[in-house]
Design a protein around this motif. Structure first.
Motif, PDB file in Angstrom:
ATOM      1  N   UNK A 163     -46.127  -2.954 -46.876  1.00  0.00           N
ATOM      2  CA  UNK A 163     -44.686  -3.070 -47.091  1.00  0.00           C
ATOM      3  C   UNK A 163     -43.980  -1.764 -46.724  1.00  0.00           C
ATOM      4  N   UNK A 164     -42.861  -1.898 -46.015  1.00  0.00           N
ATOM      5  CA  UNK A 164     -42.040  -0.738 -45.666  1.00  0.00           C
ATOM      6  C   UNK A 164     -40.910  -0.599 -46.680  1.00  0.00           C
ATOM      7  N   UNK A 165     -40.753   0.623 -47.213  1.00  0.00           N
ATOM      8  CA  UNK A 165     -39.691   0.853 -48.196  1.00  0.00           C
ATOM      9  C   UNK A 165     -38.868   2.063 -47.777  1.00  0.00           C
ATOM     10  N   UNK A 166     -37.590   2.025 -48.161  1.00  0.00           N
ATOM     11  CA  UNK A 166     -36.706   3.166 -47.966  1.00  0.00           C
ATOM     12  C   UNK A 166     -36.210   3.574 -49.343  1.00  0.00           C
ATOM     13  N   UNK A 167     -36.778   4.651 -49.888  1.00  0.00           N
ATOM     14  CA  UNK A 167     -36.507   5.066 -51.269  1.00  0.00           C
ATOM     15  C   UNK A 167     -35.445   6.164 -51.278  1.00  0.00           C
ATOM     16  N   UNK A 168     -34.339   5.895 -51.961  1.00  0.00           N
ATOM     17  CA  UNK A 168     -33.295   6.906 -52.075  1.00  0.00           C
ATOM     18  C   UNK A 168     -33.686   7.922 -53.145  1.00  0.00           C
ATOM     19  N   UNK A 169     -33.068   9.090 -53.094  1.00  0.00           N
ATOM     20  CA  UNK A 169     -33.351  10.107 -54.116  1.00  0.00           C
ATOM     21  C   UNK A 169     -32.120  10.962 -54.368  1.00  0.00           C
ATOM     22  N   UNK A 170     -32.065  11.507 -55.570  1.00  0.00           N
ATOM     23  CA  UNK A 170     -31.088  12.542 -55.882  1.00  0.00           C
ATOM     24  C   UNK A 170     -31.695  13.919 -55.655  1.00  0.00           C
ATOM     25  N   UNK A 171     -32.977  14.030 -56.018  1.00  0.00           N
ATOM     26  CA  UNK A 171     -33.718  15.268 -55.785  1.00  0.00           C
ATOM     27  C   UNK A 171     -35.096  14.904 -55.229  1.00  0.00           C
ATOM     28  N   UNK A 172     -35.555  15.735 -54.303  1.00  0.00           N
ATOM     29  CA  UNK A 172     -36.836  15.474 -53.630  1.00  0.00           C
ATOM     30  C   UNK A 172     -37.770  16.658 -53.828  1.00  0.00           C
ATOM     31  N   UNK A 173     -39.031  16.351 -54.126  1.00  0.00           N
ATOM     32  CA  UNK A 173     -40.045  17.393 -54.275  1.00  0.00           C
ATOM     33  C   UNK A 173     -41.145  17.168 -53.241  1.00  0.00           C
ATOM     34  N   UNK A 174     -41.343  18.161 -52.382  1.00  0.00           N
ATOM     35  CA  UNK A 174     -42.422  18.107 -51.392  1.00  0.00           C
ATOM     36  C   UNK A 174     -43.627  18.842 -51.960  1.00  0.00           C
ATOM     37  N   UNK A 175     -44.699  18.088 -52.196  1.00  0.00           N
ATOM     38  CA  UNK A 175     -45.952  18.655 -52.710  1.00  0.00           C
ATOM     39  C   UNK A 175     -47.084  18.169 -51.816  1.00  0.00           C
ATOM     40  N   UNK A 176     -46.910  18.384 -50.517  1.00  0.00           N
ATOM     41  CA  UNK A 176     -47.805  17.796 -49.518  1.00  0.00           C
ATOM     42  C   UNK A 176     -49.064  18.605 -49.267  1.00  0.00           C
ATOM     43  N   UNK A 177     -49.190  19.767 -49.916  1.00  0.00           N
ATOM     44  CA  UNK A 177     -50.435  20.503 -49.870  1.00  0.00           C
ATOM     45  C   UNK A 177     -50.750  21.144 -48.534  1.00  0.00           C
ATOM     46  N   UNK A 178     -52.047  21.272 -48.276  1.00  0.00           N
ATOM     47  CA  UNK A 178     -52.515  21.915 -47.056  1.00  0.00           C
ATOM     48  C   UNK A 178     -53.536  21.028 -46.367  1.00  0.00           C
ATOM     49  N   UNK A 179     -53.799  21.345 -45.107  1.00  0.00           N
ATOM     50  CA  UNK A 179     -54.796  20.593 -44.339  1.00  0.00           C
ATOM     51  C   UNK A 179     -55.771  21.578 -43.709  1.00  0.00           C
ATOM     52  N   UNK A 180     -57.025  21.161 -43.522  1.00  0.00           N
ATOM     53  CA  UNK A 180     -58.031  22.069 -42.964  1.00  0.00           C
ATOM     54  C   UNK A 180     -57.696  22.478 -41.532  1.00  0.00           C
ATOM     55  N   UNK A 181     -58.036  23.711 -41.215  1.00  0.00           N
ATOM     56  CA  UNK A 181     -57.920  24.193 -39.841  1.00  0.00           C
ATOM     57  C   UNK A 181     -59.159  23.725 -39.074  1.00  0.00           C
ATOM     58  N   UNK A 182     -58.938  22.993 -37.989  1.00  0.00           N
ATOM     59  CA  UNK A 182     -60.042  22.492 -37.156  1.00  0.00           C
ATOM     60  C   UNK A 182     -59.889  23.088 -35.764  1.00  0.00           C
ATOM     61  N   UNK A 183     -60.844  23.907 -35.342  1.00  0.00           N
ATOM     62  CA  UNK A 183     -60.726  24.522 -34.015  1.00  0.00           C
ATOM     63  C   UNK A 183     -60.842  23.474 -32.911  1.00  0.00           C
ATOM     64  N   UNK A 184     -60.062  23.645 -31.879  1.00  0.00           N
ATOM     65  CA  UNK A 184     -60.094  22.694 -30.766  1.00  0.00           C
ATOM     66  C   UNK A 184     -61.212  23.094 -29.799  1.00  0.00           C
ATOM     67  N   UNK A 185     -62.430  22.751 -30.175  1.00  0.00           N
ATOM     68  CA  UNK A 185     -63.595  23.124 -29.372  1.00  0.00           C
ATOM     69  C   UNK A 185     -64.399  21.877 -29.025  1.00  0.00           C
ATOM     70  N   UNK A 186     -65.166  21.922 -27.941  1.00  0.00           N
ATOM     71  CA  UNK A 186     -66.026  20.783 -27.596  1.00  0.00           C
ATOM     72  C   UNK A 186     -67.007  20.483 -28.716  1.00  0.00           C
ATOM     73  N   UNK A 187     -67.177  19.202 -29.037  1.00  0.00           N
ATOM     74  CA  UNK A 187     -68.158  18.784 -30.034  1.00  0.00           C
ATOM     75  C   UNK A 187     -67.645  18.668 -31.450  1.00  0.00           C
ATOM     76  N   UNK A 188     -66.362  18.965 -31.644  1.00  0.00           N
ATOM     77  CA  UNK A 188     -65.845  18.930 -33.023  1.00  0.00           C
ATOM     78  C   UNK A 188     -65.848  17.531 -33.617  1.00  0.00           C
ATOM     79  N   UNK A 189     -65.949  16.488 -32.773  1.00  0.00           N
ATOM     80  CA  UNK A 189     -65.947  15.113 -33.265  1.00  0.00           C
ATOM     81  C   UNK A 189     -67.345  14.498 -33.327  1.00  0.00           C
TER      82      UNK A 189
END
Length: 444
Positions: free
Chosen positions: A98-124
């Motif tokens: 389901x797609x929703x469009x949620x309105x807000x009066x105040x917004x809190x971004x707590x999206x954290x961090x993501x791992x650093x992955x080097x762009x090298x051959x074989x990483x997958x």
């Protein structure tokens, strides 16, 4: 009554949500998180992987049910597609599609961090692993049961990398730890301390490789070796623990950013757009050691930032008192703690510092029970003599001492003030002239 939307419900988000709901303001709180669990204590992950605890169940302190019981509406496994900062709407796709469009009066971004992955051959390739989420740990634990996985290479010798190296060695694996720096834990300790930890790792059979850059991961479908600019290392599994970067995808085009991409916030956790807050690893912190905003991704900082943002959202004005980046690690029972600036870090920032080292036993020499040596370093401003950092290492649990140094940095205490500080003495605990007092007395 306001409508508050929180994106992300791990440490910072959970602290924020609980603080808002605990204020009993009757504000509506709507939460979105893309994971299927919240509050996972990643700092305990290596203990689980290394069989030092029997289960990962205890590494959670909250869940969807607890937050909803407190009054929040929680959408797990939901993906935020975009944010309309002008019209104050969050556009999301829920678990059921389901797609929703949620309105807000105040917004809190707590999206954290993501791992650093080097762009090298074989990483997958198969058996190239990231270790951040609960699911990552589950996957690694399952793969460790495979007897064909004998050689494990850990790329990155920061806290997570060092902890995982120990965990894999406890499984009897051949472990290689690689880093571009010249030592382990280079971001937190000076060489005189980090070398001691390196010795501990080597003495337990872990191969350490420094000042080498990984340029390729080789294998035919599965990992077979790791190639650096100076050598090649046989590997059946590779752990990428190079570091983390702020997850700023949702607001990077609209919000003011720090040099590493983190959302720039003030002491109330407010971003550059009114009514939008950022907390945790996606945001900056105020660093007392430099008197400015910085990026220090720690769970403790995340929790405090969540409390600060929530307090301001519900109308209780509150500013952060700043942080010192206090941290610690215990590997094979060798304990190291630090706070503030190392000498190396201070030099890189152009800050003129002096330092004093002192080594001593924890307790008087006549104590016949366990009495390990303790090593301490106090770093202080060359001109003002204000304390800017401290490092302590020992097999003894002296970790509480670093909290005093954290407060000393926060309150701009000079090293000279420590010389006559009222520190109690009892042979069961310490020496009459203990290493903190003696280090201060020996400061130039």
């Amino acid at each position: 009554m306001s409508k508050i939307v929180v994106i992300g419900a791990n440490h910072a988000g959970t602290a924020c949500i609980n603080t808002i709901l605990g204020a009993k303001t009757k504000d509506e709180v709507v939460v979105f998180d893309r994971n299927n669990n919240i509050s996972f204590l990643g700092c305990g992950m290596a203990l689980w992987i290394g069989n030092q605890i029997h289960s990962g169940d205890g590494l959670f302190y909250s869940n969807k049910e607890k937050l909803e019981a407190a009054g929040a509406k929680v959408n797990m496994e939901s993906e935020i597609k975009s944010i309309d900062f002008e019209d104050k709407k969050v556009n999301a796709v829920l678990k059921d599609g389901t797609t929703v469009s949620e309105s807000y009066d105040k917004l809190v971004l707590a999206t954290g961090s993501i791992p650093v992955v080097p762009n090298i051959p074989g990483k997958d390739l198969e058996n190239v692993q990231l270790v951040k989420l609960y699911q990552n740990a589950q996957e690694v634990i399952e793969k460790l049961k495979n007897p064909e996985i004998k050689n494990i290479t850990v790329v990155g010798a920061g806290y997570i990398g060092v902890e995982l190296a120990e965990a894999f060695e406890r499984h009897g694996k051949n472990v290689t730890l690689i880093d571009v720096c010249d030592t382990v834990l280079a971001s937190y300790y000076d060489k005189e301390f980090s070398q001691k930890m390196q010795d501990v790792l080597v003495n337990h059979g872990i191969k350490t490789v420094f000042e080498e850059t990984v340029i390729e991961i080789k294998g035919d479908g599965k990992v077979e070796s790791v190639v650096t600019d100076k050598g090649e290392y046989k590997s059946d599994m590779v752990i990428l623990s190079i570091g983390f970067k702020p997850n700023n995808e949702l607001g990077k085009e609209k919000l003011e950013l720090f040099k590493n991409g983190a959302y720039l916030v003030n002491k109330k956790q407010e971003t550059s757009i009114k009514d939008v807050y950022a907390i945790g690893d996606c945001a900056t912190v105020y660093d007392n050691t430099i008197g400015d905003r910085n990026y220090i991704a720690l769970a403790t900082n995340a929790v405090r930032s969540g409390i600060v943002a929530a307090s301001n959202i519900v109308g209780t004005e509150l500013e952060t008192i700043g942080v010192q980046g206090s941290n610690g690690i215990s590997i094979y029972d060798y304990k190291m703690v630090s706070t503030g600036l190392s000498v190396k870090k201070a030099n890189s920032l152009g800050i003129e510092v002096e330092y004093v080292d002192f080594n001593d036993l924890q307790k008087p020499e006549f104590i016949e029970t366990e009495n390990p040596e303790v090593k301490i370093r106090i770093v202080y401003d060359k001109k003002t003599r204000v304390i800017l950092g401290a490092q302590i290492a020992s097999y003894y649990d002296m970790s509480m001492g670093i909290h005093m140094f954290s407060l000393a940095i926060q309150e701009k205490t000079t090293v000279d003030k420590l010389k006559l500080l009222d520190i109690f003495f009892l042979p069961h605990f310490n020496k009459p002239y203990n290493y903190i007092t003696m280090a201060a007395l020996n400061a130039k």
